[in-house]
Every structure is written in C-alpha cells, then in structure tokens.
Motif scaffolding. Sequence first.
Motif, PDB file in Angstrom:
ATOM      1  N   SER A  75       0.790  -0.918   0.095  1.00  0.00           N
ATOM      2  CA  SER A  75      -0.145  -0.046  -0.072  1.00  0.00           C
ATOM      3  C   SER A  75       0.948   1.216  -0.054  1.00  0.00           C
ATOM      4  CB  SER A  75      -1.020  -0.170   1.249  1.00  0.00           C
ATOM      5  OG  SER A  75      -1.895  -0.904   1.217  1.00  0.00           O
ATOM      6  N   LEU A  76       0.841   1.909  -1.067  1.00  0.00           N
ATOM      7  CA  LEU A  76       1.490   3.216  -1.117  1.00  0.00           C
ATOM      8  C   LEU A  76       0.564   4.404  -0.845  1.00  0.00           C
ATOM      9  CD1 LEU A  76       2.949   2.487  -4.534  1.00  0.00           C
ATOM     10  CD2 LEU A  76       4.210   2.262  -2.573  1.00  0.00           C
ATOM     11  N   SER A  77       1.453   5.426  -0.020  1.00  0.00           N
ATOM     12  CA  SER A  77       0.703   6.730   0.379  1.00  0.00           C
ATOM     13  C   SER A  77       0.668   7.434  -0.968  1.00  0.00           C
ATOM     14  CB  SER A  77       1.661   7.415   1.520  1.00  0.00           C
ATOM     15  OG  SER A  77       2.722   7.790   0.669  1.00  0.00           O
ATOM     16  N   VAL A  78       0.014   8.566  -1.043  1.00  0.00           N
ATOM     17  CA  VAL A  78      -0.023   9.358  -2.351  1.00  0.00           C
ATOM     18  C   VAL A  78       1.364   9.909  -2.501  1.00  0.00           C
ATOM     19  CG1 VAL A  78      -1.144  11.587  -3.161  1.00  0.00           C
ATOM     20  CG2 VAL A  78      -2.343  10.116  -1.867  1.00  0.00           C
ATOM     21  N   ASP A  79       1.995  10.316  -1.665  1.00  0.00           N
ATOM     22  CA  ASP A  79       3.417  10.637  -1.755  1.00  0.00           C
ATOM     23  C   ASP A  79       4.510   9.733  -2.612  1.00  0.00           C
ATOM     24  OD1 ASP A  79       2.869  13.326  -1.005  1.00  0.00           O
ATOM     25  OD2 ASP A  79       3.358  13.083   0.863  1.00  0.00           O
ATOM     26  N   GLN A  80       4.246   8.547  -2.050  1.00  0.00           N
ATOM     27  CA  GLN A  80       4.964   7.527  -2.567  1.00  0.00           C
ATOM     28  C   GLN A  80       4.384   7.123  -3.854  1.00  0.00           C
ATOM     29  OE1 GLN A  80       4.008   4.583   0.777  1.00  0.00           O
ATOM     30  NE2 GLN A  80       5.991   4.888   1.737  1.00  0.00           N
ATOM     31  N   TRP A  81       3.232   7.090  -4.272  1.00  0.00           N
ATOM     32  CA  TRP A  81       2.836   6.771  -5.594  1.00  0.00           C
ATOM     33  C   TRP A  81       3.260   7.756  -6.437  1.00  0.00           C
ATOM     34  CZ3 TRP A  81       1.184   3.560  -9.101  1.00  0.00           C
ATOM     35  CH2 TRP A  81       0.672   4.191 -10.264  1.00  0.00           C
ATOM     36  N   LYS A  82       3.047   9.176  -6.061  1.00  0.00           N
ATOM     37  CA  LYS A  82       3.656  10.099  -7.010  1.00  0.00           C
ATOM     38  C   LYS A  82       5.149  10.038  -7.306  1.00  0.00           C
ATOM     39  CE  LYS A  82       0.281  13.579  -5.961  1.00  0.00           C
ATOM     40  NZ  LYS A  82       0.198  14.869  -5.267  1.00  0.00           N
ATOM     41  N   MET A  83       5.997   9.443  -6.138  1.00  0.00           N
ATOM     42  CA  MET A  83       7.439   9.349  -6.371  1.00  0.00           C
ATOM     43  C   MET A  83       7.610   8.267  -7.292  1.00  0.00           C
ATOM     44  SD  MET A  83      10.581  10.073  -5.758  1.00  0.00           S
ATOM     45  CE  MET A  83      10.645  10.908  -4.244  1.00  0.00           C
ATOM     46  N   LEU A  84       6.918   7.052  -7.388  1.00  0.00           N
ATOM     47  CA  LEU A  84       6.993   5.940  -8.136  1.00  0.00           C
ATOM     48  C   LEU A  84       6.492   6.249  -9.733  1.00  0.00           C
ATOM     49  CD1 LEU A  84       7.686   2.863  -8.804  1.00  0.00           C
ATOM     50  CD2 LEU A  84       5.032   2.367  -7.902  1.00  0.00           C
ATOM     51  N   ARG A  85       5.460   6.857  -9.802  1.00  0.00           N
ATOM     52  CA  ARG A  85       4.933   7.494 -11.160  1.00  0.00           C
ATOM     53  C   ARG A  85       5.945   8.357 -11.696  1.00  0.00           C
ATOM     54  NH1 ARG A  85       0.183  11.455 -10.525  1.00  0.00           N
ATOM     55  NH2 ARG A  85       2.207  12.733  -9.997  1.00  0.00           N
ATOM     56  N   ASP A  86       6.719   9.289 -10.960  1.00  0.00           N
ATOM     57  CA  ASP A  86       7.537  10.236 -11.466  1.00  0.00           C
ATOM     58  C   ASP A  86       8.617   9.375 -12.158  1.00  0.00           C
ATOM     59  OD1 ASP A  86       5.880  12.140 -11.021  1.00  0.00           O
ATOM     60  OD2 ASP A  86       6.836  12.909  -9.309  1.00  0.00           O
ATOM     61  N   HIS A  87       8.872   8.400 -11.658  1.00  0.00           N
ATOM     62  CA  HIS A  87      10.181   7.513 -12.087  1.00  0.00           C
ATOM     63  C   HIS A  87       9.846   6.517 -13.116  1.00  0.00           C
ATOM     64  CE1 HIS A  87      11.980   9.464  -8.668  1.00  0.00           C
ATOM     65  NE2 HIS A  87      13.203   9.449  -9.298  1.00  0.00           N
ATOM     66  N   ALA A  88       8.558   6.479 -13.396  1.00  0.00           N
ATOM     67  CA  ALA A  88       8.146   5.331 -14.532  1.00  0.00           C
ATOM     68  C   ALA A  88       9.228   5.417 -15.932  1.00  0.00           C
ATOM     69  CB  ALA A  88       6.707   5.863 -15.104  1.00  0.00           C
ATOM     70  N   GLU A  89       9.559   6.363 -16.323  1.00  0.00           N
ATOM     71  CA  GLU A  89      10.328   6.734 -17.643  1.00  0.00           C
ATOM     72  C   GLU A  89      11.884   5.949 -17.329  1.00  0.00           C
ATOM     73  OE1 GLU A  89      10.848  10.216 -19.702  1.00  0.00           O
ATOM     74  OE2 GLU A  89       8.586  10.813 -19.415  1.00  0.00           O
ATOM     75  N   GLU A  90      12.288   6.005 -16.021  1.00  0.00           N
ATOM     76  CA  GLU A  90      13.470   5.419 -15.566  1.00  0.00           C
ATOM     77  C   GLU A  90      13.402   4.035 -15.376  1.00  0.00           C
ATOM     78  OE1 GLU A  90      15.409   7.557 -12.366  1.00  0.00           O
ATOM     79  OE2 GLU A  90      14.078   9.140 -13.015  1.00  0.00           O
ATOM     80  N   ILE A  91      12.240   3.498 -15.126  1.00  0.00           N
ATOM     81  CA  ILE A  91      11.897   2.195 -14.947  1.00  0.00           C
ATOM     82  C   ILE A  91      11.959   1.348 -16.154  1.00  0.00           C
ATOM     83  CG2 ILE A  91      10.390   0.512 -13.883  1.00  0.00           C
ATOM     84  CD1 ILE A  91       9.634   2.651 -11.712  1.00  0.00           C
ATOM     85  N   ASP A  92      11.156   2.305 -17.019  1.00  0.00           N
ATOM     86  CA  ASP A  92      11.051   1.764 -18.605  1.00  0.00           C
ATOM     87  C   ASP A  92      12.418   1.321 -19.261  1.00  0.00           C
ATOM     88  OD1 ASP A  92       8.084   1.169 -18.275  1.00  0.00           O
ATOM     89  OD2 ASP A  92       7.754   3.308 -19.084  1.00  0.00           O
ATOM     90  N   LYS A  93      12.942   2.467 -18.896  1.00  0.00           N
ATOM     91  CA  LYS A  93      14.448   2.352 -19.722  1.00  0.00           C
ATOM     92  C   LYS A  93      15.383   1.331 -18.951  1.00  0.00           C
ATOM     93  CE  LYS A  93      18.558   5.289 -20.441  1.00  0.00           C
ATOM     94  NZ  LYS A  93      19.310   6.686 -20.001  1.00  0.00           N
TER      95      LYS A  93
END
Length: 103
Positions: free
Chosen positions: A80-98
């Motif tokens: 379970s991710l807090s909203v802040d944790q979710w935003k951090m993960l979402r903001d790094h989606a391109e790096e994860i894809d790379k």
Amino acid sequence: MSRRFKRKEEDESPSEDGHGAPPKKAPRTDSSGDSDEIVVCDISHNRRVKVRNWQGKVWVDIREFYVKDGKQLPGKKGISLSVDQWKMLRDHAEEIDKALAES
C-alpha cells in the motif's frame, strides 16, 4: 508475556509494515466511510490495483487475492503506497521503463 496477550497485540496492529490493509478481523459493515475503495484494474487473474480511503488517508493498494468459499479475498502479499509514495513511483516510470529495456 502470555500467548493470549501477544496474539491480541498482533490482531490489533494495522499490518507488518504499518501501511497495509486493516486488521483481518475488522468489521466490513462500518458506515463511517473508512473502507471506501475503487478497483482501478486487475493486473493479472489474482492481482489487483485499488485506490482506497482507510483511516482518513488515501492509499494505492497493489495486492494479490485468493479465492475462499467463492469469494475473492485480499492476501498478505502486496503493498500500500501513500499518495506521496505513488507520485514518486509515477515520476520515475520513464527510468523504470528504460532499465527494463536495457535488461
């Protein structure tokens, strides 16, 4: 410490990591709105993403489910991710894809 006391303590804790689902024996008939949830998507036959409101906070819950007596129930495996944790993960989606593309 007696077994009975220890068990009671374990039953009252929200989860191992302090962020997870409500206690297993929490009543589901609570009308205060503390267990509002929206199923966002099923990511496989037994994994689901939900956005839910629990204890006045919003969580993104990614969890495995299992079937018991014909009902799908949440399992222990998940996060379970807090909203802040979710935003951090979402903001790094391109790096994860790379990183996925490079592996």
